[in-house]
Design an enzyme around this catalytic site. Sequence first.
Site, short mmCIF file in Angstrom:
data_model
loop_
_atom_site.label_atom_id
_atom_site.label_comp_id
_atom_site.label_asym_id
_atom_site.label_seq_id
_atom_site.Cartn_x
_atom_site.Cartn_y
_atom_site.Cartn_z
N THR A 2 0.76 37.00 -24.16
CA THR A 2 2.08 36.44 -24.46
C THR A 2 2.17 34.94 -24.22
O THR A 2 3.21 34.34 -24.50
CB THR A 2 3.17 37.13 -23.62
OG1 THR A 2 2.83 36.98 -22.23
CG2 THR A 2 3.29 38.60 -23.97
N LYS A 3 1.12 34.33 -23.67
CA LYS A 3 1.18 32.92 -23.30
C LYS A 3 0.76 32.02 -24.48
O LYS A 3 0.34 32.49 -25.52
CB LYS A 3 0.30 32.67 -22.08
CG LYS A 3 0.70 33.49 -20.85
CD LYS A 3 2.14 33.24 -20.45
CE LYS A 3 2.51 33.91 -19.13
NZ LYS A 3 2.65 35.37 -19.20
N ASN A 4 0.88 30.72 -24.29
CA ASN A 4 0.54 29.76 -25.35
C ASN A 4 -0.93 29.84 -25.72
O ASN A 4 -1.29 29.81 -26.90
CB ASN A 4 0.87 28.34 -24.91
CG ASN A 4 2.35 28.10 -24.74
OD1 ASN A 4 3.10 28.99 -24.38
ND2 ASN A 4 2.78 26.87 -24.99
#
Length: 378
Positions: free
Chosen positions: A181-183
């Site tokens: 879910t992170k960049n």
Amino acid sequence: MRIPFNKPFLAGRELDYIQQAVTAGKLSGNGGFTQHCQAFLEQRYGLGKALLTTSATAALEMAALLLDLQPGDEVLMPSFTFTSTANAFVLRGARIVFVDSSPAHPNMDVAQLESLITPRTRAIVPVHYAGVACDMDAIMALATRYNLVVIEDAAQAIESFYRGRPLGSIGHLAAFSFHETKNVIAGEGGLLAINDPRFAARAEVLWEKGTNRAAFFRGETAKYQWVDVGSSFLPSELTAAYLLAQLEELPRIQARRQQQWQRYHAALQPLAAAGRVGLPTIPAYAAHNAHIFYLLCANSFERQALIQHLAARDILAVFHYQTLHNSPFYAARHDGRPLPCATHYDECLVRLPLFFTLTEAEQQEVIEAVSSFFAVSR
């Protein structure tokens, strides 16, 4: 959902690097891809020492081990955060002292910190929510005054800055996440940054299951022995290979996310100006990484109605943290102080889809769906 909240993605040479790791015959941790990622992150962000981990949770658990916490020691952190922020220290017997959020932003209200420090306080754990910096000058000044350790929970904050300084490089220790879910993603994965030299040597031992294995393979010790506590914190080379390909594309990933964040902000500004919805507030000292775009509804009922309105249009929007001071596990251990701002974000915050492969047309659908909800909801 046709437009999900998040979608994992390939940015460049991920599959090629995974194949290279397999061909090289080194899949367990601390191989070439791991070392390449660590060197990249140390150099880009000025970290003292970087150790890849299986998750940000694991990085926080390593940080807690480094503190040698004793039962009853206190750790200050926001209530509006993920369970991992607290669990890492609860596992070591610490008592969590929760700090309310700021009225302007979900980050901890730094003005409350000093009043919560006691002789048992050992650490402050600022969480840079949505990649937006906490007031690190104020936090570090308190840490110096009271001899405390600062552990930045920078899980959401890669490529974010405080007064030009990279987040994760300011505290004594810091944890990053590379969850899907992170960049920048690796499926699961994290990093412990060690910026205070007094923790560096021991951190590597904890990382290597309590052994001096890394030093042995560098030829720095004659024997490979069990010398301390530790655990299996290393990710596999497959994880590191995927991550390296993402890190190489970081400028392109960030440019795309910033464009998406700004598009949301500009399109929804008229709703905010009319008092229909709250938008993120970015302090002047912070340069954020476009990790999350959130809205603030009037109450939990309006938020749920908005989520349902979007779901009916095949768009997945989600709320976020449930306050830890009110949680079934910790409510009885909380000191009873009301934390109204944290509760407000718990009840009113909703996150809109934001991911690398989100198209402009899909984003426009989200904007129009949000706009149509507030046009008829009141």
